[in-house]
Design an enzyme around this catalytic site. Sequence first.
Site, PDB file in Angstrom:
ATOM      1  N   LEU A   1       0.869  -1.172   0.000  1.00 18.96           N
ATOM      2  CA  LEU A   1       0.000   0.000   0.000  1.00 18.96           C
ATOM      3  C   LEU A   1       0.907   1.223   0.000  1.00 18.96           C
ATOM      4  O   LEU A   1       1.818   1.337   0.827  1.00 18.96           O
ATOM      5  CB  LEU A   1      -0.900  -0.016   1.236  1.00 18.96           C
ATOM      6  CG  LEU A   1      -2.130   0.899   1.260  1.00 18.96           C
ATOM      7  CD1 LEU A   1      -3.042   0.623   0.071  1.00 18.96           C
ATOM      8  CD2 LEU A   1      -2.894   0.725   2.563  1.00 18.96           C
ATOM      9  N   ASP A   2       0.705   2.145  -0.941  1.00 18.48           N
ATOM     10  CA  ASP A   2       1.580   3.307  -1.084  1.00 18.48           C
ATOM     11  C   ASP A   2       1.600   4.153   0.189  1.00 18.48           C
ATOM     12  O   ASP A   2       0.615   4.183   0.937  1.00 18.48           O
ATOM     13  CB  ASP A   2       1.114   4.180  -2.252  1.00 18.48           C
ATOM     14  CG  ASP A   2       1.403   3.560  -3.612  1.00 18.48           C
ATOM     15  OD1 ASP A   2       2.272   2.670  -3.682  1.00 18.48           O
ATOM     16  OD2 ASP A   2       0.768   3.979  -4.599  1.00 18.48           O
ATOM     17  N   PRO A   3       2.693   4.888   0.419  1.00 15.14           N
ATOM     18  CA  PRO A   3       2.763   5.745   1.615  1.00 15.14           C
ATOM     19  C   PRO A   3       1.614   6.752   1.717  1.00 15.14           C
ATOM     20  O   PRO A   3       1.162   7.050   2.827  1.00 15.14           O
ATOM     21  CB  PRO A   3       4.109   6.462   1.444  1.00 15.14           C
ATOM     22  CG  PRO A   3       4.932   5.531   0.623  1.00 15.14           C
ATOM     23  CD  PRO A   3       3.964   4.873  -0.330  1.00 15.14           C
TER      24      PRO A   3
ATOM     25  N   ALA B   1      -1.386   6.376   0.772  1.00 17.86           N
ATOM     26  CA  ALA B   1      -2.666   5.682   0.923  1.00 17.86           C
ATOM     27  C   ALA B   1      -2.795   5.174   2.348  1.00 17.86           C
ATOM     28  O   ALA B   1      -1.809   4.973   3.054  1.00 17.86           O
ATOM     29  CB  ALA B   1      -2.766   4.517  -0.054  1.00 17.86           C
TER      30      ALA B   1
ATOM     31  N   ARG C   1      -3.164   4.599  -9.025  1.00 11.60           N
ATOM     32  CA  ARG C   1      -2.554   5.806  -9.608  1.00 11.60           C
ATOM     33  C   ARG C   1      -2.639   5.766 -11.134  1.00 11.60           C
ATOM     34  O   ARG C   1      -2.931   6.778 -11.783  1.00 11.60           O
ATOM     35  CB  ARG C   1      -1.096   5.928  -9.151  1.00 11.60           C
ATOM     36  CG  ARG C   1      -0.933   6.353  -7.701  1.00 11.60           C
ATOM     37  CD  ARG C   1       0.534   6.493  -7.336  1.00 11.60           C
ATOM     38  NE  ARG C   1       1.195   5.204  -7.203  1.00 11.60           N
ATOM     39  CZ  ARG C   1       2.468   4.971  -7.520  1.00 11.60           C
ATOM     40  NH1 ARG C   1       3.209   5.941  -8.032  1.00 11.60           N
ATOM     41  NH2 ARG C   1       3.006   3.782  -7.338  1.00 11.60           N
TER      42      ARG C   1
END
Length: 311
Positions: free
Chosen positions: A36-38, A40, A205
């Site tokens: 999970l992206d930073p 998010a 994204r």
Amino acid sequence: MPVIAVDKPLNLTSHDVVDRTRRARKTRRVGHTGTLDPLATGVLVLAVDASTKLVQFMEADSKDYLAWVALGASTVTLDTEGPVDSVASVPNLDANAVSVALAGLTGPQQQIPPQYSAIQVGGQRAYAVARAGGEIDLPARSVMIHALELLGVYPSVQAAPRHFSPTPDGWAPHADGRAFTLPQPLGEHPTLLIRARVGSGTYLRSLARDLGTALGVPAHLAGLVRTRVGRHRLEHTVPLEDVAEADGLDDLEALEFPRLEADERLALQLRQGKRPEHPAVGRYVVTLDGRLVAVVDGDGQTLKVVRAWAQ
């Protein structure tokens, strides 16, 4: 054991969460089932100690998200990390036109990953090359986007809902619901609030970028909350600060495959790595007296062991 669904805070990487969990639970054996992206927040599924062997079976789980897509500006990272690399005026948005664009992005898709991603090409991480000013030719990948639903069109990220509650159809805006924290917006850009259900390997994204392209304007992902991974739902997650004492799920509870109840003979054959005759087709969890024996693939004639558990 166990498998723990954590609510990842904003601005932490998935690896940060793994490191904190290792320290909290005093073990090096911690893995996760999908990055999970930073920027998010939301569901990050962790496997601890012996449960790390389950990661291979949960990486392909479908996922649900709430996504805020800002129109009129794109960024090199495709999110609010930036910087902005393109701007354009946005015409008046018609909800029907947006829904048509979303329908065109639903189903099997060929999606180009972001340059700022952890994908490796020739031994190099794409994000490392991008941060050094370079660019890697990232081929499109096959992904499955199960459903995209427009929840609203707003004049800006700031004007879009931030409070949500779970419903049978997924998380939805609710004035008295839970507040979500989003990254600092990059300006006053028209914003779409979308509920998404996607398959493994899908980049939200990239989806934001592709939605902007379909609408004829630059776009970026202004906020993202993951509300479900497989059977793990946001409303049942553990705050990161409570991970040390979290019970989580045992291995059998964590696996979502249909179950086959074995007798002693079948269980022994599977634990010995044999391929016993059986009419089952597909992937199953095999149990004996409620205990996990193996994960198997059936071809209608025999069972092939994917992973077996000791007695």
